[in-house]
Motif scaffolding. Sequence first.
Motif, short mmCIF file in Angstrom:
data_model
loop_
_atom_site.label_atom_id
_atom_site.label_comp_id
_atom_site.label_asym_id
_atom_site.label_seq_id
_atom_site.Cartn_x
_atom_site.Cartn_y
_atom_site.Cartn_z
N VAL A 17 0.84 -1.20 0.00
CA VAL A 17 0.00 0.00 0.00
C VAL A 17 0.87 1.25 0.00
CG1 VAL A 17 -1.78 1.27 1.26
CG2 VAL A 17 -1.91 -1.22 1.10
N VAL A 18 1.98 1.21 0.73
CA VAL A 18 2.91 2.35 0.76
C VAL A 18 3.36 2.67 -0.66
CG1 VAL A 18 5.18 3.14 1.52
CG2 VAL A 18 3.69 1.93 3.12
N LEU A 19 3.81 1.65 -1.38
CA LEU A 19 4.28 1.85 -2.75
C LEU A 19 3.18 2.41 -3.64
CD1 LEU A 19 6.39 1.58 -4.95
CD2 LEU A 19 5.74 -0.82 -5.20
N ARG A 20 2.00 1.83 -3.56
CA ARG A 20 0.89 2.30 -4.40
C ARG A 20 0.50 3.74 -4.05
NH1 ARG A 20 -3.80 -1.46 -4.03
NH2 ARG A 20 -4.54 -0.26 -5.79
N LEU A 63 0.84 14.83 -18.71
CA LEU A 63 -0.46 14.15 -18.59
C LEU A 63 -0.36 12.69 -19.01
CD1 LEU A 63 -3.24 16.63 -19.71
CD2 LEU A 63 -2.84 15.65 -17.46
N ALA A 64 0.35 12.41 -20.09
CA ALA A 64 0.52 11.03 -20.53
C ALA A 64 1.32 10.23 -19.49
CB ALA A 64 1.22 10.99 -21.89
N TYR A 65 2.36 10.83 -18.97
CA TYR A 65 3.18 10.17 -17.95
C TYR A 65 2.35 9.91 -16.69
CZ TYR A 65 7.00 9.31 -14.69
OH TYR A 65 7.83 8.75 -13.74
N ALA A 66 1.59 10.90 -16.26
CA ALA A 66 0.75 10.75 -15.07
C ALA A 66 -0.26 9.63 -15.25
CB ALA A 66 0.03 12.06 -14.76
N ALA A 67 -0.82 9.53 -16.45
CA ALA A 67 -1.78 8.45 -16.72
C ALA A 67 -1.09 7.09 -16.59
CB ALA A 67 -2.38 8.62 -18.11
N GLY A 68 0.11 6.97 -17.11
CA GLY A 68 0.84 5.71 -17.01
C GLY A 68 1.18 5.35 -15.57
N VAL A 69 1.62 6.33 -14.81
CA VAL A 69 1.94 6.09 -13.40
C VAL A 69 0.66 5.76 -12.63
CG1 VAL A 69 2.91 7.07 -11.27
CG2 VAL A 69 4.03 7.50 -13.47
N GLY A 70 -0.43 6.43 -12.98
CA GLY A 70 -1.72 6.14 -12.34
C GLY A 70 -2.19 4.72 -12.60
N VAL A 71 -2.03 4.26 -13.83
CA VAL A 71 -2.39 2.88 -14.16
C VAL A 71 -1.53 1.92 -13.35
CG1 VAL A 71 -2.31 1.14 -15.99
CG2 VAL A 71 -3.33 3.37 -16.44
N ALA A 73 -0.11 2.50 -10.47
CA ALA A 73 -0.53 2.59 -9.07
C ALA A 73 -1.81 1.83 -8.81
CB ALA A 73 -0.69 4.05 -8.67
N SER A 74 -2.65 1.70 -9.82
CA SER A 74 -3.94 1.03 -9.64
C SER A 74 -3.81 -0.49 -9.62
CB SER A 74 -4.92 1.44 -10.75
OG SER A 74 -4.56 0.85 -11.98
N ARG A 75 -2.68 -1.00 -10.00
CA ARG A 75 -2.48 -2.45 -10.01
C ARG A 75 -2.35 -2.96 -8.59
NH1 ARG A 75 0.97 -4.41 -14.75
NH2 ARG A 75 0.22 -6.38 -13.89
N GLY A 76 -2.85 -4.14 -8.35
CA GLY A 76 -2.77 -4.73 -7.02
C GLY A 76 -1.35 -4.87 -6.52
N ALA A 82 8.51 -2.07 -13.70
CA ALA A 82 7.80 -0.84 -14.08
C ALA A 82 8.00 0.25 -13.02
CB ALA A 82 6.31 -1.14 -14.26
N VAL A 83 8.00 -0.14 -11.76
CA VAL A 83 8.24 0.85 -10.69
C VAL A 83 9.65 1.40 -10.82
CG1 VAL A 83 8.40 1.20 -8.20
CG2 VAL A 83 6.54 -0.19 -9.13
N ARG A 84 10.61 0.53 -11.10
CA ARG A 84 11.99 1.01 -11.30
C ARG A 84 12.06 1.99 -12.48
NH1 ARG A 84 13.39 -4.48 -10.91
NH2 ARG A 84 13.70 -5.02 -8.74
N ALA A 85 11.30 1.72 -13.52
CA ALA A 85 11.28 2.63 -14.67
C ALA A 85 10.74 4.00 -14.27
CB ALA A 85 10.44 2.03 -15.80
N VAL A 86 9.71 4.03 -13.43
CA VAL A 86 9.17 5.30 -12.93
C VAL A 86 10.23 6.02 -12.09
CG1 VAL A 86 7.46 6.34 -11.37
CG2 VAL A 86 6.76 4.62 -13.05
N ILE A 87 10.91 5.28 -11.23
CA ILE A 87 11.95 5.88 -10.40
C ILE A 87 13.04 6.49 -11.27
CG2 ILE A 87 13.79 5.36 -8.74
CD1 ILE A 87 11.81 3.16 -7.61
#
Length: 141
Positions: A17-20, A63-71, A73-76, A82-87
């Motif tokens: 949950v912290v990560l999400r 906006l496109a980046y935020a949408a990708g990060v939001g998707v 974050a919505s994953r269980g 993918a998280v490393r790619a965001v970092i």
Amino acid sequence: MSASQLAALARTADPQVVLRRFLTLDALVTGVNGLAYLAVSGPLGDFLGVDSALLLGLGAFLLAYAAGVGVLASRGRPPALAVRAVIEANLTWAALSCLALALWLTPSTAGAVWTVLQAAVVAGFALLQHMALRARQGSSE
């Protein structure tokens, strides 16, 4: 920052949950920033001393980046790769913001302060996400 401080900041001890939550916060802040750049690029460009066309392009990208990060974050359980790619993307954004300020942007004082502050916030997201990912990986081993 310790695991307990990270949990207190995220208001939960569950590493997943912290990560999400940190991914969600990143997506929200980035999305709001992108919307602002798109909606008021002219006045904002004048205030920051930056070309409004640059803000429009950045707004669409954010906006496109935020949408990708939001998707993500919505994953269980967001995939670690993918998280490393965001970092990495956040760290790259922070570094490029500072380089652009030093090498090519000639913003107003407000624009220079804004560039440094947003770079620090994005680097902070990267740090929090990295720590949360490590905590998650440590709890699942």
